[in-house]
Write an enzyme that holds these catalytic residues in place. Structure first.
Site, short mmCIF file in Angstrom:
data_model
loop_
_atom_site.label_atom_id
_atom_site.label_comp_id
_atom_site.label_asym_id
_atom_site.label_seq_id
_atom_site.Cartn_x
_atom_site.Cartn_y
_atom_site.Cartn_z
N ASP A 1 28.80 15.30 19.59
CA ASP A 1 28.90 14.07 18.80
C ASP A 1 28.43 12.85 19.53
OD1 ASP A 1 29.67 15.93 16.80
OD2 ASP A 1 31.61 14.99 16.54
N ASP B 1 28.48 17.64 25.61
CA ASP B 1 29.20 17.35 24.48
C ASP B 1 28.28 17.16 23.20
OD1 ASP B 1 31.33 15.99 22.58
OD2 ASP B 1 30.27 14.19 23.03
#
Length: 345
Positions: free
Chosen positions: A98, A96
Site C-alpha cells: 500500500d 511493502d
C-alpha cells in the site's frame, strides 16, 4: 497436548501472534514456491519481450508479462540506488504494498469488490472509508481501526468458500494492478529481477490478494495475512494475526531463514513508519512515498528516500483535512452509486 498448545487468539500475547503470523506467511510463501518453482531469470532478451529480464517461468511455461502501466515502455529506476549484486543466491528484495507499490490500499479495493458481490454493506464501506480518511490525515494507523477492520473481514468470510474469494480477488486486482501501480517503484522491482534476485511482496492484505499482485508484477512470491481454512472454507480466524508492523519483520526473518538469505545483503522498501521493524532488518532499507514519521526516521538513519508522488510539499506535511475527508465522502458516494446500480440491475 497438541490441542492444549494451540492457545486461542485471545490468550496469545501480541508478540506471540505476530511471530505466528510471520511463520505462517513464510511457510505459505515457501510452499507456493516449492509447488511452482521459478526457472532462472533470463537477462539476454529485450526488456519488453514476453521472456525478457525478470520474466519467470513456472513449470516450463512463461508467466504473463509483468504490468508496467505503459505497455512496451519499461520505466527507469531512480538514480543513486544501490546496485544489486547479480545472481546473488543470498540476496533478495522485500516490497511493502500500500502506497509503496500500489496507489491506495489493497484492502479498500478488495472491499469495493466484496461490496459488488454482496459481501459488504454500504455501512461497512462508509466506515472503512472514514478510517482510511483518518489514516490519510494523521499518517498513522489507529490500532482500534485495524482491529475493527480485521474482525469485520473475518466475520464476512467465515464459512465462505476459499475459491469464491480467490475468484473475486482475481477480478478486482487484474484491473487495479494495471491502473494503480507506481511506475517508479515498479522499476525498482524490475531492477532486482534483472539482477536475478528474488523479490517478495510483503503486505497485511490477505494472502490471496498478495499473490495476485505479486504474480502480475513478475515477483517471486508474496507474504500476506493468512486466514485459517478447513475443507475449502474459511473458519473466520487468522493464523496468528494481521501481517502488520512487527509481524512483517517476523515474516521476513522467517523466510530468510528458510531460504538461506543474508539480510545484510537484502533490500526492503516501504512508505510507513509501521514498517520500521522490517526496514531495520536489511542492509539496504529504502523509504518510498513516506509518511511524516518515516521520513523523519529515514533522515536520522541516513536511509535513501524515493518519492514518486506529485506535490512534494503535500508529501512532506501530509494531506490537509479537506482532502482526507474528501476520501471518505468520495468513497461513500461510490458505495451508494454501486448500491443503486445493483438495485436497478
Amino acid at each position: 497436548m497438541a490441542v492444549l498448545r494451540r492457545l486461542t487468539q485471545a490468550r496469545r500475547s501480541t508478540t506471540e501472534r505476530s511471530a505466528l503470523a510471520g511463520e505462517a506467511a513464510a511457510a505459505a510463501a515457501e510452499a507456493a514456491l516449492r509447488a511452482e518453482p521459478l526457472a532462472p531469470l533470463t537477462t539476454d532478451a529485450p526488456a519488453t519481450g514476453a521472456t525478457g529480464p525478470g520474466t519467470a517461468t513456472v513449470a516450463g511455461t512463461a508467466t504473463e508479462a509483468p504490468a508496467t502501466g505503459k505497455p512496451g515502455k519499461a520505466p527507469k529506476a531512480p538514480t543513486e540506488n544501490h546496485t544489486p549484486d547479480r545472481d546473488d543466491p543470498r540476496a533478495a528484495a522485500f516490497f511493502d504494498c500500500d502506497n509503496t507499490i500500489l496507489r491506495g490500499a489493497a484492502i479498500f479495493y478488495l472491499g469495493v469488490g466484496l461490496y459488488r458481490h454482496g459481501f459488504l454493506t454500504r455501512r461497512d464501506i462508509a466506515r472503512f472509508a472514514w478510517q482510511q480518511a483518518m489514516f490519510r490525515l494523521h499518517g498513522t494507523e489507529d490500532p482500534d481501526h485495524i482491529s475493527d477492520a480485521r474482525n469485520t473481514a473475518l466475520g464476512i468470510v467465515a464459512g465462505k468458500r476459499t475459491a469464491d474469494l480467490e475468484a473475486i480477488c482475481e477480478e478486482v486486482f487484474e484491473q487495479v494492478v494495471a491502473d494503480k501501480i507506481w511506475p517508479g517503484t515498479r522499476a525498482l522491482v524490475q531492477m532486482h529481477l534483472d539482477a536475478g534476485q528474488r523479490v517478495w511482496l510483503v503486505t497485511a492484505a490477505p494472502l490471496e490478494v498478495a499473490r495476485i499482485i505479486a504474480r502480475r508484477l513478475g515477483m517471486t512470491g508474496a507474504l500476506g495475512t493468512v486466514a485459517e481454512a478447513r475443507d475449502g472454507h474459511y473458519t473466520g480466524r487468522l493464523v496468528g494475526d494481521l501481517l502488520h508492523g512487527p509481524a512483517k519483520a517476523a515474516a521476513v526473518r522467517a523466510l530468510a531463514r528458510r531460504e538461506r538469505l543474508d539480510l545484510d545483503r537484502c533490500a526492503a522498501y516501504s512508505d510507513s513508519a509501521n514498517d520500521i521493524p522490517m526496514l531495520s532488518l536489511v542492509g539496504h532499507p529504502y523509504v518510498v512515498n513516506p509518511d511524516g514519521a518515516l521520513r523523519r526516521h529515514a533522515r536520522a538513519q541516513g536511509w535513501r528516500v524515493r518519492d514518486f508522488r506529485t506535490g512534494r510539499k503535500a508529501a512532506r506535511v501530509g494531506l490537509p483535512a479537506a482532502a482526507a475527508l474528501g476520501v471518505a465522502a468520495g468513497a461513500t458516494a461510490a458505495a451508494v452509486a454501486l448500491r443503486r446500480r445493483r438495485v436497478r440491475g
